[in-house]
Design a protein around this motif. Sequence first.
Motif, PDB file in Angstrom:
ATOM      1  N   SER A   1       2.277  46.068  -4.617  1.00 46.89           N
ATOM      2  CA  SER A   1       1.194  46.932  -4.131  1.00 46.89           C
ATOM      3  C   SER A   1       0.222  46.175  -3.238  1.00 46.89           C
ATOM      4  CB  SER A   1       0.438  47.534  -5.327  1.00 46.89           C
ATOM      5  OG  SER A   1       1.287  48.362  -6.093  1.00 46.89           O
ATOM      6  N   ASN A   2       0.629  44.947  -2.839  1.00 52.71           N
ATOM      7  CA  ASN A   2      -0.143  44.121  -1.897  1.00 52.71           C
ATOM      8  C   ASN A   2      -1.497  43.674  -2.434  1.00 52.71           C
ATOM      9  OD1 ASN A   2       1.850  44.237   0.201  1.00 52.71           O
ATOM     10  ND2 ASN A   2       1.155  46.314   0.677  1.00 52.71           N
ATOM     11  N   LEU A   3      -1.618  43.545  -3.740  1.00 47.21           N
ATOM     12  CA  LEU A   3      -2.818  42.950  -4.305  1.00 47.21           C
ATOM     13  C   LEU A   3      -2.640  41.429  -4.346  1.00 47.21           C
ATOM     14  CD1 LEU A   3      -3.466  45.883  -5.059  1.00 47.21           C
ATOM     15  CD2 LEU A   3      -4.423  45.029  -7.196  1.00 47.21           C
ATOM     16  N   PRO A   4      -3.713  40.673  -4.157  1.00 47.74           N
ATOM     17  CA  PRO A   4      -3.596  39.216  -4.073  1.00 47.74           C
ATOM     18  C   PRO A   4      -3.345  38.568  -5.443  1.00 47.74           C
ATOM     19  CG  PRO A   4      -5.898  39.868  -3.963  1.00 47.74           C
ATOM     20  CD  PRO A   4      -5.093  41.141  -3.940  1.00 47.74           C
ATOM     21  N   ILE A   5      -2.238  37.844  -5.558  1.00 51.34           N
ATOM     22  CA  ILE A   5      -1.924  37.102  -6.777  1.00 51.34           C
ATOM     23  C   ILE A   5      -1.524  35.685  -6.388  1.00 51.34           C
ATOM     24  CG2 ILE A   5      -1.158  39.135  -8.065  1.00 51.34           C
ATOM     25  CD1 ILE A   5       1.738  38.171  -7.475  1.00 51.34           C
ATOM     26  N   LEU A   6      -1.601  34.764  -7.338  1.00 54.74           N
ATOM     27  CA  LEU A   6      -1.180  33.389  -7.110  1.00 54.74           C
ATOM     28  C   LEU A   6       0.339  33.298  -7.134  1.00 54.74           C
ATOM     29  CD1 LEU A   6      -3.745  31.553  -9.402  1.00 54.74           C
ATOM     30  CD2 LEU A   6      -3.694  31.497  -6.901  1.00 54.74           C
ATOM     31  N   ASP A   7       0.886  32.389  -6.310  1.00 55.01           N
ATOM     32  CA  ASP A   7       2.328  32.185  -6.301  1.00 55.01           C
ATOM     33  C   ASP A   7       2.763  31.615  -7.651  1.00 55.01           C
ATOM     34  OD1 ASP A   7       4.867  32.252  -5.325  1.00 55.01           O
ATOM     35  OD2 ASP A   7       4.656  30.489  -4.043  1.00 55.01           O
ATOM     36  N   TYR A   8       3.987  31.923  -8.048  1.00 52.22           N
ATOM     37  CA  TYR A   8       4.429  31.568  -9.390  1.00 52.22           C
ATOM     38  C   TYR A   8       5.941  31.402  -9.461  1.00 52.22           C
ATOM     39  CZ  TYR A   8       5.914  36.456  -9.734  1.00 52.22           C
ATOM     40  OH  TYR A   8       6.543  37.653  -9.525  1.00 52.22           O
ATOM     41  N   VAL A   9       6.382  30.777 -10.551  1.00 49.12           N
ATOM     42  CA  VAL A   9       7.785  30.682 -10.927  1.00 49.12           C
ATOM     43  C   VAL A   9       7.863  31.070 -12.400  1.00 49.12           C
ATOM     44  CG1 VAL A   9       9.697  29.076 -11.379  1.00 49.12           C
ATOM     45  CG2 VAL A   9       8.374  28.884  -9.254  1.00 49.12           C
ATOM     46  N   TRP A  10       8.894  31.827 -12.765  1.00 50.16           N
ATOM     47  CA  TRP A  10       9.048  32.179 -14.176  1.00 50.16           C
ATOM     48  C   TRP A  10      10.487  31.973 -14.616  1.00 50.16           C
ATOM     49  CZ3 TRP A  10      12.107  35.997 -16.393  1.00 50.16           C
ATOM     50  CH2 TRP A  10      12.718  36.892 -15.519  1.00 50.16           C
ATOM     51  N   PHE A  11      10.664  31.785 -15.925  1.00 47.98           N
ATOM     52  CA  PHE A  11      11.994  31.541 -16.477  1.00 47.98           C
ATOM     53  C   PHE A  11      11.945  31.756 -17.988  1.00 47.98           C
ATOM     54  CE2 PHE A  11       9.577  27.651 -15.934  1.00 47.98           C
ATOM     55  CZ  PHE A  11       9.588  27.090 -17.205  1.00 47.98           C
ATOM     56  N   TYR A  12      13.138  31.910 -18.576  1.00 50.83           N
ATOM     57  CA  TYR A  12      13.255  32.009 -20.026  1.00 50.83           C
ATOM     58  C   TYR A  12      13.480  30.620 -20.624  1.00 50.83           C
ATOM     59  CZ  TYR A  12      13.638  37.086 -19.638  1.00 50.83           C
ATOM     60  OH  TYR A  12      13.383  38.418 -19.384  1.00 50.83           O
TER      61      TYR A  12
ATOM     62  N   LEU B   1      -9.531  34.796 -10.274  1.00 52.60           N
ATOM     63  CA  LEU B   1      -9.787  33.430  -9.844  1.00 52.60           C
ATOM     64  C   LEU B   1     -10.255  33.477  -8.395  1.00 52.60           C
ATOM     65  CD1 LEU B   1      -6.610  31.606 -11.226  1.00 52.60           C
ATOM     66  CD2 LEU B   1      -8.852  31.800 -12.306  1.00 52.60           C
ATOM     67  N   ILE B   2     -11.341  32.766  -8.100  1.00 52.59           N
ATOM     68  CA  ILE B   2     -11.836  32.667  -6.734  1.00 52.59           C
ATOM     69  C   ILE B   2     -11.592  31.250  -6.243  1.00 52.59           C
ATOM     70  CG2 ILE B   2     -13.833  32.836  -5.213  1.00 52.59           C
ATOM     71  CD1 ILE B   2     -15.040  34.857  -7.140  1.00 52.59           C
ATOM     72  N   ASP B   3     -10.770  31.125  -5.206  1.00 52.33           N
ATOM     73  CA  ASP B   3     -10.531  29.835  -4.567  1.00 52.33           C
ATOM     74  C   ASP B   3     -11.707  29.596  -3.631  1.00 52.33           C
ATOM     75  OD1 ASP B   3      -9.740  27.716  -2.933  1.00 52.33           O
ATOM     76  OD2 ASP B   3      -7.614  28.245  -3.077  1.00 52.33           O
ATOM     77  N   GLN B   4     -12.631  28.739  -4.060  1.00 53.08           N
ATOM     78  CA  GLN B   4     -13.860  28.553  -3.295  1.00 53.08           C
ATOM     79  C   GLN B   4     -13.611  27.797  -1.995  1.00 53.08           C
ATOM     80  OE1 GLN B   4     -17.510  28.505  -6.213  1.00 53.08           O
ATOM     81  NE2 GLN B   4     -16.039  26.984  -6.965  1.00 53.08           N
ATOM     82  N   ALA B   5     -12.586  26.957  -1.976  1.00 60.86           N
ATOM     83  CA  ALA B   5     -12.271  26.220  -0.747  1.00 60.86           C
ATOM     84  C   ALA B   5     -11.731  27.163   0.321  1.00 60.86           C
ATOM     85  CB  ALA B   5     -11.267  25.111  -1.045  1.00 60.86           C
ATOM     86  N   LYS B   6     -10.897  28.121  -0.093  1.00 60.76           N
ATOM     87  CA  LYS B   6     -10.296  29.075   0.853  1.00 60.76           C
ATOM     88  C   LYS B   6     -11.073  30.385   0.933  1.00 60.76           C
ATOM     89  CE  LYS B   6      -5.600  27.311   0.132  1.00 60.76           C
ATOM     90  NZ  LYS B   6      -4.204  27.644  -0.300  1.00 60.76           N
ATOM     91  N   ASP B   7     -12.072  30.536   0.058  1.00 59.06           N
ATOM     92  CA  ASP B   7     -12.877  31.761   0.011  1.00 59.06           C
ATOM     93  C   ASP B   7     -11.985  32.988  -0.181  1.00 59.06           C
ATOM     94  OD1 ASP B   7     -15.276  33.187   0.011  1.00 59.06           O
ATOM     95  OD2 ASP B   7     -15.110  33.634   2.157  1.00 59.06           O
ATOM     96  N   LYS B   8     -11.128  32.915  -1.203  1.00 56.65           N
ATOM     97  CA  LYS B   8     -10.161  33.985  -1.447  1.00 56.65           C
ATOM     98  C   LYS B   8     -10.131  34.339  -2.931  1.00 56.65           C
ATOM     99  CE  LYS B   8      -5.354  35.352  -0.532  1.00 56.65           C
ATOM    100  NZ  LYS B   8      -5.770  36.642   0.050  1.00 56.65           N
ATOM    101  N   VAL B   9      -9.984  35.641  -3.215  1.00 58.89           N
ATOM    102  CA  VAL B   9      -9.949  36.152  -4.590  1.00 58.89           C
ATOM    103  C   VAL B   9      -8.508  36.471  -4.974  1.00 58.89           C
ATOM    104  CG1 VAL B   9     -10.723  37.975  -6.156  1.00 58.89           C
ATOM    105  CG2 VAL B   9     -12.246  37.147  -4.347  1.00 58.89           C
ATOM    106  N   TYR B  10      -8.147  36.118  -6.218  1.00 57.89           N
ATOM    107  CA  TYR B  10      -6.829  36.442  -6.753  1.00 57.89           C
ATOM    108  C   TYR B  10      -6.973  37.175  -8.086  1.00 57.89           C
ATOM    109  CZ  TYR B  10      -5.206  32.850  -3.483  1.00 57.89           C
ATOM    110  OH  TYR B  10      -4.950  32.103  -2.359  1.00 57.89           O
ATOM    111  N   VAL B  11      -6.147  38.205  -8.293  1.00 54.25           N
ATOM    112  CA  VAL B  11      -6.064  38.832  -9.607  1.00 54.25           C
ATOM    113  C   VAL B  11      -5.280  37.882 -10.511  1.00 54.25           C
ATOM    114  CG1 VAL B  11      -5.272  40.811 -10.934  1.00 54.25           C
ATOM    115  CG2 VAL B  11      -6.052  41.126  -8.576  1.00 54.25           C
ATOM    116  N   ASN B  12      -5.885  37.493 -11.623  1.00 57.29           N
ATOM    117  CA  ASN B  12      -5.225  36.547 -12.533  1.00 57.29           C
ATOM    118  C   ASN B  12      -4.437  37.272 -13.616  1.00 57.29           C
ATOM    119  OD1 ASN B  12      -4.536  34.051 -13.679  1.00 57.29           O
ATOM    120  ND2 ASN B  12      -6.313  34.111 -15.051  1.00 57.29           N
ATOM    121  N   GLU B  13      -5.090  38.124 -14.389  1.00 60.07           N
ATOM    122  CA  GLU B  13      -4.397  38.884 -15.424  1.00 60.07           C
ATOM    123  C   GLU B  13      -5.269  40.030 -15.898  1.00 60.07           C
ATOM    124  OE1 GLU B  13      -5.202  36.655 -19.594  1.00 60.07           O
ATOM    125  OE2 GLU B  13      -3.970  35.500 -18.196  1.00 60.07           O
TER     126      GLU B  13
END
Length: 400
Positions: free
Chosen positions: A153-164, A321-333
Amino acid sequence: MKTRVGVFFGGVSVEHEVSVISALQAMKAMDDSQYEAVPVYISKDRNWYTGEELLDIEVYKDLKQLLENAQKVSVAKSDNGNVVLQKDPVPKFGKRTVAEIDVAFPIVHGTFGEDGVLQGLFELYDLPYVGCDVMSSAVGMDKVMMKQMLRDSNLPILDYVWFYSSHWTDDSEEIINMIEERLGFPVIVKPANLGSSVGISKAENREELEEAVEEAMSFASKILVEYMVQDMKEVNCSVLGDYEEVEASVIEEVLKTEEILSYQDKYQGGGKSGDAAKGMESTDRVIPAPLDDARTIEVQELAKDTFQILGCSGVSRIDFLIDQAKDKVYVNEINTIPGSLSFYLWDPAGKNYTQLTHQLIQLALKRKRERDKLTFSIDSNLFSLQSAEGVKSGSKSNNL
């Protein structure tokens, strides 16, 4: 006549104690002129209890004695179709039913409570319940599924990797290489379906990553590894409503004693003793968060979008989470049954805890009225359309 609200709390997850605190706060806040709170405590060994003694936080210090005094119960349907708490075991003589319930209010954090399991039970009993439904609870609890829906839905999230965990056991080297290539270090390692910062670790190199994954695997079989924002600010916003209409609370900045917000930060005010009974209310925080107007609106709109994209209802808390260096907001959970039901985020705007619980119960009853209008079954009998001989023939052919 008062509406009888069964408040379900406790449970078998690592957030058991937090659930007890949140539930007792909510029951105390309910308007007793409209609602009768019926406590339903789920012990760590999966037995269910009710009784007035469950309303005192002090008695939980001696659980053995508490459970001896409380009434063990099970949930059942009465002859007239109402949902009741009946004595367990059911006596041969005398009164079997302890209480009736008109609406359920689940305040069970974590596994088997916040993940849709308990909500599914209420659905089977056709019992209206507060909060998210089965699907939104399950998605909100699983951080990987949540991220996938928000990303689509194009909401900002942090890049991730997941596994079992089984994948890690089979080929941890391949997973480590993938994490290094895609995310780099440092990273945050989390169990994919727990809350309250349980099992979360930071890893700055391969060795720490292995240790962090092993720690997370002791709590869950599905693991999430995220890119770590180093110059970050953590803020939370609560959302109240349903698919039709939502409102966002004031925003809080949560202060932490270490790089990662810990369980102690959330529930013991940064580790101070004596505050645990306050739940999330005791967290060291700044309300409202020191954000400019544009950033405040951005976070509140993202919170409302997250809530409705995931199909939530009731009250949730969305963490950013707000990345203050990049001035960007991410939905965390998202926390679909947040600690203390996030009442402290609504009070500054004039909605006290009593009003909050009232609105939550009314939203549950509204959803029940809407669902009663839907068709869930069709009045037909397929068996009558086929002769007994046809059934036998079909059975034989399936065995060829």
